[in-house]
Design a protein around this motif. Structure first.
Motif, PDB file in Angstrom:
ATOM      1  N   GLY A   1       0.786  -1.224   0.000  1.00 12.89           N
ATOM      2  CA  GLY A   1       0.000   0.000   0.000  1.00 12.89           C
ATOM      3  C   GLY A   1       0.819   1.275   0.000  1.00 12.89           C
ATOM      4  O   GLY A   1       0.268   2.375   0.063  1.00 12.89           O
ATOM      5  N   ALA A   2       2.136   1.163  -0.067  1.00 10.61           N
ATOM      6  CA  ALA A   2       2.989   2.357  -0.086  1.00 10.61           C
ATOM      7  C   ALA A   2       2.811   3.100  -1.405  1.00 10.61           C
ATOM      8  O   ALA A   2       2.475   2.499  -2.435  1.00 10.61           O
ATOM      9  CB  ALA A   2       4.458   1.960   0.087  1.00 10.61           C
ATOM     10  N   ASN A   3       3.029   4.387  -1.378  1.00  8.63           N
ATOM     11  CA  ASN A   3       2.976   5.211  -2.594  1.00  8.63           C
ATOM     12  C   ASN A   3       4.291   4.990  -3.348  1.00  8.63           C
ATOM     13  O   ASN A   3       5.319   5.593  -3.029  1.00  8.63           O
ATOM     14  CB  ASN A   3       2.789   6.684  -2.233  1.00  8.63           C
ATOM     15  CG  ASN A   3       2.652   7.569  -3.448  1.00  8.63           C
ATOM     16  OD1 ASN A   3       3.061   7.225  -4.557  1.00  8.63           O
ATOM     17  ND2 ASN A   3       2.074   8.742  -3.242  1.00  8.63           N
ATOM     18  N   VAL A   4       4.250   4.122  -4.338  1.00  6.57           N
ATOM     19  CA  VAL A   4       5.459   3.715  -5.058  1.00  6.57           C
ATOM     20  C   VAL A   4       6.076   4.899  -5.793  1.00  6.57           C
ATOM     21  O   VAL A   4       7.297   5.070  -5.783  1.00  6.57           O
ATOM     22  CB  VAL A   4       5.143   2.550  -6.036  1.00  6.57           C
ATOM     23  CG1 VAL A   4       6.360   2.191  -6.874  1.00  6.57           C
ATOM     24  CG2 VAL A   4       4.647   1.336  -5.268  1.00  6.57           C
ATOM     25  N   GLU A   5       5.253   5.740  -6.395  1.00  9.65           N
ATOM     26  CA  GLU A   5       5.789   6.881  -7.143  1.00  9.65           C
ATOM     27  C   GLU A   5       6.530   7.850  -6.227  1.00  9.65           C
ATOM     28  O   GLU A   5       7.642   8.284  -6.536  1.00  9.65           O
ATOM     29  CB  GLU A   5       4.672   7.609  -7.889  1.00  9.65           C
ATOM     30  CG  GLU A   5       5.181   8.684  -8.817  1.00  9.65           C
ATOM     31  CD  GLU A   5       4.083   9.231  -9.686  1.00  9.65           C
ATOM     32  OE1 GLU A   5       4.198   9.094 -10.912  1.00  9.65           O
ATOM     33  OE2 GLU A   5       3.107   9.794  -9.136  1.00  9.65           O
ATOM     34  N   ALA A   6       5.953   8.159  -5.089  1.00  6.88           N
ATOM     35  CA  ALA A   6       6.620   9.059  -4.137  1.00  6.88           C
ATOM     36  C   ALA A   6       7.911   8.419  -3.622  1.00  6.88           C
ATOM     37  O   ALA A   6       8.925   9.107  -3.459  1.00  6.88           O
ATOM     38  CB  ALA A   6       5.691   9.385  -2.970  1.00  6.88           C
ATOM     39  N   TRP A   7       7.883   7.127  -3.392  1.00  6.92           N
ATOM     40  CA  TRP A   7       9.075   6.395  -2.949  1.00  6.92           C
ATOM     41  C   TRP A   7      10.175   6.487  -3.999  1.00  6.92           C
ATOM     42  O   TRP A   7      11.329   6.775  -3.684  1.00  6.92           O
ATOM     43  CB  TRP A   7       8.665   4.949  -2.668  1.00  6.92           C
ATOM     44  CG  TRP A   7       9.756   4.008  -2.305  1.00  6.92           C
ATOM     45  CD1 TRP A   7      10.504   4.016  -1.165  1.00  6.92           C
ATOM     46  CD2 TRP A   7      10.209   2.890  -3.069  1.00  6.92           C
ATOM     47  NE1 TRP A   7      11.397   2.963  -1.176  1.00  6.92           N
ATOM     48  CE2 TRP A   7      11.228   2.259  -2.342  1.00  6.92           C
ATOM     49  CE3 TRP A   7       9.838   2.365  -4.299  1.00  6.92           C
ATOM     50  CZ2 TRP A   7      11.881   1.130  -2.808  1.00  6.92           C
ATOM     51  CZ3 TRP A   7      10.486   1.232  -4.753  1.00  6.92           C
ATOM     52  CH2 TRP A   7      11.508   0.625  -4.019  1.00  6.92           C
ATOM     53  N   LEU A   8       9.815   6.287  -5.274  1.00  6.16           N
ATOM     54  CA  LEU A   8      10.800   6.365  -6.352  1.00  6.16           C
ATOM     55  C   LEU A   8      11.342   7.785  -6.518  1.00  6.16           C
ATOM     56  O   LEU A   8      12.543   7.976  -6.750  1.00  6.16           O
ATOM     57  CB  LEU A   8      10.190   5.878  -7.670  1.00  6.16           C
ATOM     58  CG  LEU A   8       9.927   4.384  -7.755  1.00  6.16           C
ATOM     59  CD1 LEU A   8       9.079   4.069  -8.975  1.00  6.16           C
ATOM     60  CD2 LEU A   8      11.228   3.606  -7.773  1.00  6.16           C
ATOM     61  N   VAL A   9      10.479   8.786  -6.398  1.00  8.41           N
ATOM     62  CA  VAL A   9      10.919  10.180  -6.514  1.00  8.41           C
ATOM     63  C   VAL A   9      11.881  10.524  -5.378  1.00  8.41           C
ATOM     64  O   VAL A   9      12.864  11.239  -5.576  1.00  8.41           O
ATOM     65  CB  VAL A   9       9.705  11.135  -6.558  1.00  8.41           C
ATOM     66  CG1 VAL A   9      10.116  12.584  -6.376  1.00  8.41           C
ATOM     67  CG2 VAL A   9       8.960  10.962  -7.875  1.00  8.41           C
ATOM     68  N   THR A  10      11.626   9.993  -4.191  1.00  7.58           N
ATOM     69  CA  THR A  10      12.540  10.213  -3.064  1.00  7.58           C
ATOM     70  C   THR A  10      13.911   9.614  -3.366  1.00  7.58           C
ATOM     71  O   THR A  10      14.945  10.249  -3.124  1.00  7.58           O
ATOM     72  CB  THR A  10      11.963   9.582  -1.777  1.00  7.58           C
ATOM     73  OG1 THR A  10      10.702  10.180  -1.502  1.00  7.58           O
ATOM     74  CG2 THR A  10      12.895   9.794  -0.602  1.00  7.58           C
ATOM     75  N   ILE A  11      13.922   8.407  -3.907  1.00  6.73           N
ATOM     76  CA  ILE A  11      15.197   7.781  -4.269  1.00  6.73           C
ATOM     77  C   ILE A  11      15.890   8.602  -5.351  1.00  6.73           C
ATOM     78  O   ILE A  11      17.099   8.851  -5.274  1.00  6.73           O
ATOM     79  CB  ILE A  11      14.979   6.326  -4.740  1.00  6.73           C
ATOM     80  CG1 ILE A  11      14.442   5.471  -3.593  1.00  6.73           C
ATOM     81  CG2 ILE A  11      16.283   5.740  -5.289  1.00  6.73           C
ATOM     82  CD1 ILE A  11      13.974   4.087  -4.019  1.00  6.73           C
ATOM     83  N   ALA A  12      15.134   9.060  -6.359  1.00  3.71           N
ATOM     84  CA  ALA A  12      15.712   9.866  -7.448  1.00  3.71           C
ATOM     85  C   ALA A  12      16.306  11.159  -6.903  1.00  3.71           C
ATOM     86  O   ALA A  12      17.381  11.599  -7.339  1.00  3.71           O
ATOM     87  CB  ALA A  12      14.651  10.173  -8.499  1.00  3.71           C
TER      88      ALA A  12
END
Length: 157
Positions: free
Chosen positions: A49-60
């Motif tokens: 249920g995590a927000n995958v897009e926000a997680w990826l943007v944080t990594i980026a």
């Protein structure tokens, strides 16, 4: 959880746009690759249920910081490098002034624009990424957009 390949297909273009906004066309492809390598390693531990897009943007964003730090430690061997085209979108031509205008913004303005307008994150999530309040993130994005419009209008004249 969906296969990681689907995550890359679904969110890859957004992450590339964020990388380009934060780093420019030259370093964006490498940061994109590093983002997804790091994400692939951590993906099995991502909560359901995590927000995958926000997680990826944080990594980026973190990868972009790494690139900026590395860039400050190495010499620039050439005056100008050619733009590289990616299947995830074509960067604006160098003569339109967009890249120079983006580089002229403050880091906070550039990040707020990239995360909100390119990645589509709400200001609350932008604030969580860059620090501060949602109102401050909204202000930074608005100020940055106003500066971009003004700079690009001057360049067009």
């Amino acid at each position: 959880m969906q296969p990681f390949e689907h995550v890359v297909t679904e969110h890859g273009p957004t992450v590339l746009r964020v990388c380009r906004a934060l780093l420019g066309a030259t370093d964006a492809d490498d940061a994109w690759s590093e983002t997804f390598l790091a994400a692939m390693r951590a993906y099995p531990e991502l909560p359901e249920g995590a927000n995958v897009e926000a997680w990826l943007v944080t990594i980026a964003r973190r990868k972009a910081i790494d690139v900026h730090r590395a860039r400050s430690r190495r010499a620039v061997p050439v005056a100008e490098t050619p733009e590289q085209v990616s299947p995830h979108g074509v960067p604006a031509p160098p003569e339109d002034g967009l890249w120079e205008a983006l580089r002229a913004l403050t880091d906070r303005q550039r990040e707020a624009i990239a995360f909100h307008h390119l990645a589509g994150l709400p200001y609350a999530e932008v604030a969580a990424l860059v620090g501060g309040t949602p109102a401050a993130a909204r202000r930074a994005a608005a100020d940055g957009m106003r500066t971009l419009r003004s700079t690009l209008q001057e360049h067009a004249r």
